[in-house]
Motif scaffolding. Structure first.
Motif, mmCIF file in Angstrom:
data_model
loop_
_atom_site.group_PDB
_atom_site.id
_atom_site.type_symbol
_atom_site.label_atom_id
_atom_site.label_comp_id
_atom_site.label_asym_id
_atom_site.label_seq_id
_atom_site.Cartn_x
_atom_site.Cartn_y
_atom_site.Cartn_z
ATOM 1 N N ARG A 1 0.833 -1.215 0.000
ATOM 2 C CA ARG A 1 0.000 0.000 0.000
ATOM 3 C C ARG A 1 0.862 1.258 0.000
ATOM 4 N NH1 ARG A 1 -3.137 -2.753 3.767
ATOM 5 N NH2 ARG A 1 -2.329 -1.465 5.445
ATOM 6 N N LEU B 1 2.105 2.073 -3.418
ATOM 7 C CA LEU B 1 1.065 2.689 -4.248
ATOM 8 C C LEU B 1 0.628 4.064 -3.728
ATOM 9 C CD1 LEU B 1 -1.152 -0.459 -4.802
ATOM 10 C CD2 LEU B 1 0.336 0.641 -6.469
ATOM 11 N N PRO C 1 -0.509 6.498 -13.979
ATOM 12 C CA PRO C 1 -0.109 5.402 -13.101
ATOM 13 C C PRO C 1 -0.486 3.999 -13.602
ATOM 14 C CG PRO C 1 -1.747 6.823 -12.036
ATOM 15 C CD PRO C 1 -1.280 7.521 -13.256
ATOM 16 N N LEU C 2 -1.678 3.837 -14.177
ATOM 17 C CA LEU C 2 -2.104 2.474 -14.531
ATOM 18 C C LEU C 2 -1.304 1.872 -15.677
ATOM 19 C CD1 LEU C 2 -5.975 2.287 -14.205
ATOM 20 C CD2 LEU C 2 -4.204 1.833 -12.521
ATOM 21 N N THR C 3 -0.736 2.713 -16.525
ATOM 22 C CA THR C 3 0.074 2.171 -17.608
ATOM 23 C C THR C 3 1.512 1.980 -17.135
ATOM 24 O OG1 THR C 3 0.571 4.369 -18.464
ATOM 25 C CG2 THR C 3 -1.336 3.247 -19.386
ATOM 26 N N ALA D 1 -1.730 -3.130 -9.965
ATOM 27 C CA ALA D 1 -1.675 -3.813 -8.687
ATOM 28 C C ALA D 1 -2.951 -4.564 -8.374
ATOM 29 C CB ALA D 1 -1.399 -2.799 -7.569
ATOM 30 N N LEU E 1 -4.761 -5.644 -5.128
ATOM 31 C CA LEU E 1 -4.688 -5.393 -3.687
ATOM 32 C C LEU E 1 -5.252 -6.573 -2.911
ATOM 33 C CD1 LEU E 1 -5.782 -1.682 -3.766
ATOM 34 C CD2 LEU E 1 -3.536 -2.552 -3.228
ATOM 35 N N SER F 1 -11.215 -4.889 -4.021
ATOM 36 C CA SER F 1 -11.381 -3.439 -4.023
ATOM 37 C C SER F 1 -12.244 -2.986 -5.188
ATOM 38 C CB SER F 1 -10.014 -2.761 -4.075
ATOM 39 O OG SER F 1 -9.204 -3.290 -3.060
ATOM 40 N N LEU G 1 -4.810 -4.037 -16.941
ATOM 41 C CA LEU G 1 -5.531 -3.169 -17.870
ATOM 42 C C LEU G 1 -4.630 -2.209 -18.648
ATOM 43 C CD1 LEU G 1 -8.446 -2.457 -18.762
ATOM 44 C CD2 LEU G 1 -8.473 -0.730 -16.971
ATOM 45 N N GLY G 2 -3.737 -1.547 -17.955
ATOM 46 C CA GLY G 2 -2.908 -0.535 -18.609
ATOM 47 C C GLY G 2 -1.648 -1.115 -19.232
ATOM 48 N N ARG H 1 4.391 -1.741 -16.917
ATOM 49 C CA ARG H 1 5.722 -2.354 -16.901
ATOM 50 C C ARG H 1 6.084 -2.892 -15.516
ATOM 51 N NH1 ARG H 1 9.590 2.633 -18.147
ATOM 52 N NH2 ARG H 1 7.786 3.348 -19.316
ATOM 53 N N TYR I 1 10.133 -3.216 -19.936
ATOM 54 C CA TYR I 1 9.055 -3.520 -20.856
ATOM 55 C C TYR I 1 8.486 -2.236 -21.431
ATOM 56 C CZ TYR I 1 4.523 -5.075 -22.517
ATOM 57 O OH TYR I 1 3.431 -5.320 -23.277
ATOM 58 N N ILE J 1 0.650 0.260 -25.839
ATOM 59 C CA ILE J 1 -0.444 1.208 -25.584
ATOM 60 C C ILE J 1 0.122 2.618 -25.505
ATOM 61 C CG2 ILE J 1 -2.121 1.943 -23.852
ATOM 62 C CD1 ILE J 1 -2.642 -0.860 -23.171
ATOM 63 N N THR K 1 -16.587 -0.284 0.351
ATOM 64 C CA THR K 1 -16.329 -1.467 -0.474
ATOM 65 C C THR K 1 -14.848 -1.669 -0.782
ATOM 66 O OG1 THR K 1 -16.591 -0.160 -2.481
ATOM 67 C CG2 THR K 1 -18.546 -1.272 -1.659
ATOM 68 N N GLY K 2 -14.005 -0.703 -0.458
ATOM 69 C CA GLY K 2 -12.593 -0.815 -0.798
ATOM 70 C C GLY K 2 -12.275 -0.230 -2.170
ATOM 71 N N MET K 3 -13.331 0.203 -2.881
ATOM 72 C CA MET K 3 -13.151 0.789 -4.212
ATOM 73 C C MET K 3 -12.264 2.029 -4.156
ATOM 74 S SD MET K 3 -13.978 0.608 -7.436
ATOM 75 C CE MET K 3 -13.686 1.749 -8.795
ATOM 76 N N THR L 1 -8.782 1.424 -5.134
ATOM 77 C CA THR L 1 -8.620 1.292 -6.582
ATOM 78 C C THR L 1 -8.653 2.667 -7.233
ATOM 79 O OG1 THR L 1 -9.759 -0.823 -6.443
ATOM 80 C CG2 THR L 1 -9.543 0.138 -8.631
ATOM 81 N N THR M 1 -5.494 4.520 -6.615
ATOM 82 C CA THR M 1 -4.357 3.931 -7.339
ATOM 83 C C THR M 1 -4.395 4.406 -8.792
ATOM 84 O OG1 THR M 1 -4.603 1.986 -5.955
ATOM 85 C CG2 THR M 1 -3.152 1.782 -7.827
ATOM 86 N N ALA M 2 -5.613 4.490 -9.349
ATOM 87 C CA ALA M 2 -5.746 4.935 -10.739
ATOM 88 C C ALA M 2 -5.499 6.430 -10.858
ATOM 89 C CB ALA M 2 -7.135 4.593 -11.266
#
Ligand SMILES: Nc1ncnc2c1ncn2[C@@H]1O[C@H](COP(=O)(O)OP(=O)(O)OP(=O)(O)O)[C@@H](O)[C@H]1O
Ligand SMILES: [Mg+2]
Lengths: 302, 296
Positions: free
Chosen positions: A45, A48, A71-73, A77, A79, A83, A143-144, A147, B16, B20, B105-107, B110, B113-114
């Motif tokens: 955590r 992130l 961040p996603l690309t 993660a 968790l 989540s 998804l992203g 790397r 890597y 995308i 819900t813990g969302m 997420t 993080t995004a």
């Protein structure tokens, strides 16, 4: 590459992570091992940017998490706790994530296919099994097409086929040149997937070594032998300069000798053997020895 | 066995590179994401439908009841107040849930993080929710006001009402009418009021991270001054009681419909709406501080 330096986290008076310094390198699967409550999830955590370190620092290719522009690309993660909002379909869950990072929508179909959830894309996760929830989490992480990938106990809730799949997936991801960081409390699981090993106990670093080296150092081979006359067997082996260690079942463990030699000694002394086999100490035992002093929640025997 | 210093050299991994295309994210991405989130949960849709039915339905019942009886002395659009008073509960709940359900819900982990920028997440949620709540309540209150003006315009007005300063502008050639100010209050004003209360709920959801707690707190903020006033009996408490009611949030909504509960008869409700906006902004600043300073 993920770099931690002197990372420390306290919750009130409780120290969850203390002075962790190590690096997670690209191109290999790095296993992150520790007993329950060791601080694995807390560490992840903090990587992130979800939890703020009390002191110390985490860098992802030199940047703090919130300095990553997309961040996603960059890092995906899975968790520990599920989540997701249970009332939003798998498709829409991934869609809102894709939109937040400008990831093309076609990726949603690709990752759903990859984790095997295409059939339930329009279903709401509240009806998902543990394993399906885990697969949705893995889909979000991929998804992203990042790397760096980080999985907190990914095999949790997966069936044997799913476990086999995730193992191969992690190896595949690492061989693409990605950084793969995966936590577990099962040494045997890590022995099958990880190339590198980081072990913590009670928030402290206990080992940071390659898997091959850990196995070499910790899995001493020995011979297990059992006879109808244990006492004579012990004496004969000792006379031959060996050191038999008695076992509760009446057998002996003998180190530093091929099984054939033990058999020869027994034959020379006219002993009947009920068992003669070559064994290796399990890595699980080695792991337990390593973390013994630092197990937070220990069940009492008996 | 711990030998990080003389670790084998890292394998020659070039790292890597994803096919995308990399996009630098901005507020627009967060807005699109929040819009998807809010419309893809069934309870949101149902809550909005319920708000609509309650506001317009009760408004219609009041209009029919008022039309079938003697004139009660209210301005033309005033009866819409009662539907909105109940309909606002839906918007308040929805506002709280926009954030608290993500914590529940813990969302939220997420989400953060995004999009690690807490301020951007809060702003996107606020903008998307406020716009949706405002448009929906504006449609509901406008419909209610149209119903009232078409059903109640031809009532018989007793002559004493014509001289009442409270009715200033409400009567023209013996007919009950609504001024532009009345229309603004009963539609735009009321919708702003309800949507701001919803945003206040959103901020409380972020501050308390608990659905039931935040909803209770918000309802308490709206109702407590009135309940407290009920217990302030006696002459010595008279002024305190009047002020409490006059500055209560619910009096703001009532005044927008020209039905002030206390204080100036000709109150328009806009100053109280301004006060609500102030409280809401303060709560949002508090929510931002909590989001940026504590663990997710
Ligand atoms: N938010 C929190 N507040 C207080 N204490 C916490 C919090 N999060 C974690 N801890 C404590 O920090 C310690 C480390 O917890 P963490 O979840 O990181 O362990 P873990 O290695 O992931 O364990 P497991 O294998 O059971 O998942 C535990 O003792 C836990 O009780
Ligand atoms: Mg954990």
């Amino acid at each position: 590459m993920i770099e931690l330096s002197e990372l420390t986290k306290r919750y009130g008076g409780k120290t969850a992570v203390e002075g962790l310094t190590f690096a997670v390198r690209p191109g290999v699967v790095t296993g992150f091992l520790g007993p329950n409550g060791a601080g694995k999830s807390t560490t992840m955590r903090m990587i992130l940017g979800l939890d703020r370190p009390t002191s110390g620092d985490v860098r992802i290719d030199g940047k703090r998490y919130d300095q990553l522009p997309e961040p996603l690309t960059y890092i995906g993660a899975l968790l520990e706790a599920r989540s997701v909002h249970p009332g939003r379909t798998a498709y829409h869950h991934l869609l809102c994530l894709a939109q937040s990072n400008g990831v093309p929508e076609r990726r949603i179909g690709e990752v759903l296919d990859l984790v095997g959830l295409s059939g339930v894309a329009r279903k709401r996760p509240k009806g998902f099994s543990l394993g399906m929830g885990q697969r949705l989490g893995i889909a979000s992480a991929l998804l992203g097409d990042p790397r760096i990938l980080m999985f907190d106990e990914p095999v949790n809730g997966l069936d044997p086929e799913g476990i086999h799949w995730i193992r191969n997936l992690m190896k595949q991801l690492a061989s693409d040149g990605r950084t793969v960081f995966v936590s577990s409390h099962l040494m045997s699981e890590m022995a099958l997937t990880a190339d590198h090993l980081v072990v913590i106990g009670q928030g402290r670093l206990l080992a940071d070594t390659s898997m091959a080296r850990f196995i070499e150092e910790n899995s001493r081979p020995y011979v297990q032998v059992r006879s109808s006359d244990p006492e004579r067997l012990r004496v004969s082996l000792a006379d031959a300069g060996l050191r038999p260690v008695p076992q509760p079942d009446g057998g002996f463990e003998v180190e530093g000798v091929p099984a054939a030699r033990v058999g020869e000694i027994a034959a020379a002394n006219g002993l009947v053997l009920h068992e003669l086999s070559r064994r290796q100490a399990s890595l699980e035992e080695a792991f337990m020895r390593l973390t013994h002093g630092s197990v937070e929640y220990q069940a009492r025997e008996g | 066995m711990t030998a990080p210093a003389q670790m084998p050299p890292p394998p020659p991994a070039p790292g890597y590179a994803s096919p995308i295309p990399v996009v630098r994210t901005h507020l627009g991405h967060a807005l699109a994401s929040e819009w998807t989130k809010i419309k893809s949960v069934r309870s949101t849709v149902w809550t909005l439908v319920l708000m609509f039915v309650v506001t317009v339905g009760i408004g219609l019942l009041f209009a029919v009841a008022l039309a079938s009886d003697d004139y009660v002395g209210w301005p033309l659009l005033a009866g819409g107040f009662f539907g909105v008073m109940l309909g606002q509960l839906c918007i308040m709940t929805l506002g709280v849930l926009v954030i608290s359900s993500e914590y529940g819900t813990g969302m939220m982990r997420t989400t953060l993080t995004a999009c690690p920028h807490r301020g951007r997440v809060l702003l996107a949620k606020t903008v998307v929710f406020f716009s949706l709540a405002f448009v929906m309540t504006l449609v509901a209150t406008t419909l209610t006001s149209l119903i009232h003006s078409s059903l109640l315009g031809d009532q018989d007005i007793p002559h004493y009402a014509v001289q009442d300063p409270y009715m200033e502008g409400s009567i023209e050639n013996g007919e009950l009418v609504a001024t532009a100010g009345h229309w603004m209050g009963a539609t735009v004003g009321a919708s702003l009021y309800v949507s701001l209360l919803g945003v206040l709920g959103l901020a409380l959801g972020a501050l308390l991270r608990h659905s039931a707690g935040a909803i209770t707190t918000l309802i308490g903020l709206v109702l407590l001054p009135l309940i407290a006033a009920m217990f302030m009996v006696g002459d010595s408490m008279e002024t305190a009681r009047e002020k409490l009611i006059e500055y209560s949030l619910l009096n703001g909504l009532a005044s927008l419909y020209r039905l002030p509960m206390e204080g100036d008869d000709t109150a328009t409700g806009w100053p109280l709406l301004g006060m609500l906006a102030g409280i809401t902004v303060a709560a949002l600043i508090g929510a931002y501080a909590r989001l940026t300073s504590t663990d997710a």
